[in-house]
Motif scaffolding. Sequence first.
Motif: not given
Lengths: 316, 293
Positions: A52, A55-56, A60
């Motif tokens: 997560e 991603h933030s 990625d």
Amino acid sequence: MGRYITRRLALLVPVLIGVSIVTFLLVHLLPGDALELLIGVDQRMTVEQRAELRHSYGLDAPLPVQYLKWADHVVHGDLGKSLRSGRAITDELRLRAPVTFELTLLAAIFGSIPAMLFGIIAAVRRNSWMDYLATLTTLVGVSMPNFWLATLLVLIFSLKLHWLPPIQYVPFTEDAGSNLKHMILPAIALGAPLATVIMRQTRSAVLEMLGQDHVRVARAKGLREAIVLNRHVLRNALIPIITVLGIQIARLLGGVFIIEQIFALPGIGRLTLDAIQNRDYAIVQGTVLVIAVISVLISLTVDILYAIIDPRIRVS
Amino acid sequence: MQGEGAVALPLQAVPEPRRRRAWSALRRQKLAMAGVVIVGFFLVLAVIGPKVSPYDPLKQTIRERFARPSHAHWLGQDEFGRDILSRLLHGAWISFEVGVISVALAGLFGVVLGLVAGYWGGWLDTSLTLVMDVLNVFPSLLLAISLVAVLGNSLRNVFIAIAVTSIPAFMRIVRGSVLSVRQTPYIEAATSVGVPTGRILAWHVFPNVTPPLIVHSSLTFAYAVLAEASLAYLGLGNRPPAPSWGSMLNSSYGFLETAPWVSIFPGVAIAITVLGFNLLGDGIRDALDPRLR
């Protein structure tokens, strides 16, 4: 002249792009998780939390996308945040830059002006004891690690003779005199390698000029030696000296790290080393980029200066 | 009138082999010979040093910490009572290793890239030159520091960092020499009779590059020793208690006033070694330069 500068500026673009790519890759392509390097994740995080977080932060995304995003921020003056203090890196740099600037400037002055004088003397009084002394000094100076020179300077001038205060940093705005006193030894230690190169270069450039026909003519028509030196020798000898000076001043920036560390000066070099110790790679990335860009700008300035002094460069 | 004297020359003009001529030119220079002696001494010390060192470089004798130079310990003892002479001798091997490996790595990559860029030219040359220009923009110590910082603290990464920062200069030198011989008739002749490119590069182009390459290798060796010491001084690379000259200087800094010998001897060792390789490099350059003869 205008055309030369335009062309030189155009050449700058690919180099700057290249510099930014190298700086970006420095952190992104290397072994280890970019997440850990850039954000410094807590080891207790679960796999999902990591994903997560990745991603933030956009970690990625494919590398080129990440690069463009990063470059976009950089162009807009945003170098990211420190992982430890959370402060913006640009603010951090703004705080530290004056120290490094003062140190480099003083080192450049210490390293060039006396060195040129000695170089001229060594060339004019060739094979005298002064020439030998100058040669010997350059040989020793080139080989001496400047951190060791720094150590010896502190030992002699600060600890034994008590001429200069012990290591400590005093901001220039607080007490200019005390600031300068504290900066003398670091500036000498940083500028010493520069001085040796400049002295050597000056000596050989002046020697070469002294053997030229136009100098012989100037002497033959009875010009005073001072005028011959000034007008016919030094002006021409200056060209190669300035080239070397430009390359070497950019190199001074590399020495800043060690000297700031030894003398506990809170500049960009210290900032980088502390960041390395704390594994704060966002700062390392920021300082590396800034220093590289500064060194590009220095070499640009030198090239332009060079073209002003030597008309042959502009034409070719 | 000097021209008349020159007539006698052909009598003694039996060409001396180039290598021997360079050696005799080198021998005429006092400073270069000093370089040869220093480098030779360093090489011998590096190889036999660890075997002849009087004590174990890591053996701590806390009771004898900061002992002054004495009969038993010629250069004194450091903050853990370790024998400084033994540490210096073992450190010589580390400096030697760093010099040889990083010069070899940088030389290998620099030569190959320089040959390729200089011989084929075109976009390959343009892009390789751009990459090297970009690498050159970073002050070499900064690049080395950040490489070791990101790659991790180990002697292997120090080799890599020093090599990477030295490649551009090697490449530039090789590329320049290749450009200067590429258009010569003998290369053209070799190409026209169908000698394969690899062979031309190895047999006809490369030999022209060797003289500047030797000079630059010596100067790069000096840089490598200095760079390793600088990195170790900053606590990067070889970790304590390994007896690297740079880290010896680093740990001794705090005791400068009470025990200056702990920091003076490693500094002298670095300075003399670097001086030797610089003198040797400069000397070979002058000896190979026909204009100076």
